[in-house]
Enzyme design. Sequence first.
Site, PDB file in Angstrom:
ATOM      1  N   HIS A   1       0.911  -1.127  -0.010  1.00 48.42           N
ATOM      2  CA  HIS A   1      -0.271   0.224   0.107  1.00 48.42           C
ATOM      3  C   HIS A   1       1.037   0.985  -0.056  1.00 48.42           C
ATOM      4  CE1 HIS A   1      -2.323   3.315   2.306  1.00 48.42           C
ATOM      5  NE2 HIS A   1      -2.957   2.761   1.463  1.00 48.42           N
TER       6      HIS A   1
ATOM      7  N   HIS B   1       1.559  10.805  -2.270  1.00 48.83           N
ATOM      8  CA  HIS B   1       0.188  10.778  -1.513  1.00 48.83           C
ATOM      9  C   HIS B   1      -0.466  12.074  -1.280  1.00 48.83           C
ATOM     10  CE1 HIS B   1      -1.610   9.367   2.476  1.00 48.83           C
ATOM     11  NE2 HIS B   1      -2.593   9.114   1.384  1.00 48.83           N
TER      12      HIS B   1
END
Length: 553
Positions: free
Chosen positions: A125, A171
Amino acid sequence: MGSCRYCLCFARKFRRSEAAPPPPDVKEAFEAYSDGGNHMGPEGLLCFLAEAQGEAGATIADAKLIVDRVRQFHCLHHFLGRPLLTLDDFCRHYLFSDELNPPIRTQVHQDMTAPLPHYYIYTGHNSYLTGNQLNSKCSDDPIIKALQRGVKVIELDLWPNSAKDNVKVFHGRTLTKPVKLIKCLRSIKEYAFCASDYPVVITLEDHLTPDLRAKVAKMISQTFGDMLYRPQTETLEVFPSPDALKRMIIISTKLPKENNSRKGKQTFDEETLAKQFTEQKPEFEYDDKNDHEQNDCDQEKDTDGDEFFHQNSAPQYSRLITIHAQKPNGRLRDSLKMDHDKVRRLSLSEQEFGKAAAFYRADVVRFTQKNLIRIYPKGTRINSSNYKPLPGWRYGAQMVAFNMQGYGRSLWLMHGLFRANGGCGYVKKPDFLLKASPNDQVFDPKASLPVKKTLKVGIAGVPADTKMKRTRTIHEDWTPVWNEEFDFPLTVPELALLRIEVHKYNMPKKDDFGGQTCLPVLELRPGIRAVPLYDRKGVKLKFVKLLVRFEFV
């Protein structure tokens, strides 16, 4: 299942002393198979392998090879003598060698010809993050480390740069510093198959405009070339097998909905929202104009990324997508309904999956028999912590996505499961998760089941099999011997993991972590085995091993 607790904890205190003699069990075994003499030959070792270690298929050639290896690399003082082992050779250089005497099998041995949903897949992830989810650096380094460990699903978050003319990996809506997409893709190409030849899946979290998707499609196509799997049809009725996809790169993402874009603005799905830390958090916008290419991988003199964008006839982005991803749309149970004409991947947060497992567990198991489920950490795990993986595996979820840059007991369990099947990154799911009974009933992890096996050590698995045992503290020198045995009845050994922790007591009332390991129970080889230990981050410790006897009854 409750919290995943350590299964077996070894405790000891250190004090200076001469090296301890071999454990009594080892000495007894040596004397038994050396006819009471001071040396063991290949014939005696073969009997030990067959009778004590359960290796019925071992041959005299195997025994001779072990003797030769031990003598060649560790016993040069009698290299020219007869092929014999001393007690010290037998204990220190054979039994304690995790290369010659490993606790689990080291080769791929499972059937690899079934469709992808029949396997647990080692899944990362936010694979590009070096640390926390809020302000850490993005790099291809954690991607490389994950691939070297055997991870087979790499996640990349794709965002436009401030000028909206190029693509960055970071991110989104945080202060994380981006890395170039081309750098990540090239590293994936170089390291994809260093652990095994089985396919690598790149899952893209797409926050791009149509023009940038075309650029990404061209970049992916030209980077991977013939390594890129291109589906022949718009949708698949059945996923291919890992064996059929050897040395292939697979793309997984949601199909673009270009008609949802207005005036260059993007729509964000629920996963994007889940990654925000609070609803009222101010949005962080990364401006690469002021970055001065801080990231090391952006400092290279490289214009290839731009060259991709000046060529004609970009391949259609959607035609590169093999695994179509989607989020729950409407009622969660409706998202778990089977579609007999196509297969897909359903992405669920850990909270959504918990709800699905609580209320629709039969639907979840049935869905994963043909389709893929990916579970990802909740957005509030800003320190890159992880959730418990065993509930996902119990219900058949193939892609239990973890922050591989973190550490902790949950990640140790993840490492442990994927040591199975030769560490190739794919582990065959148990048959009971792949089939329905004649009356269309599927496996229920919460059902009361009879005991199938008993393992004499310690265990972590489904709820009925979760146990914890602790040895007594040893006041010993450098080679402690516990001589303790634990019996654990297992109802579902197929999903059981053995986790071992070692704690050392160097000072009064101070408990220091000494090492850990996690091993899949059904992979354990019976007999006396060398068990290597790892640090908190999963890095193997040199010269630190336990000698453990495994027995199934």
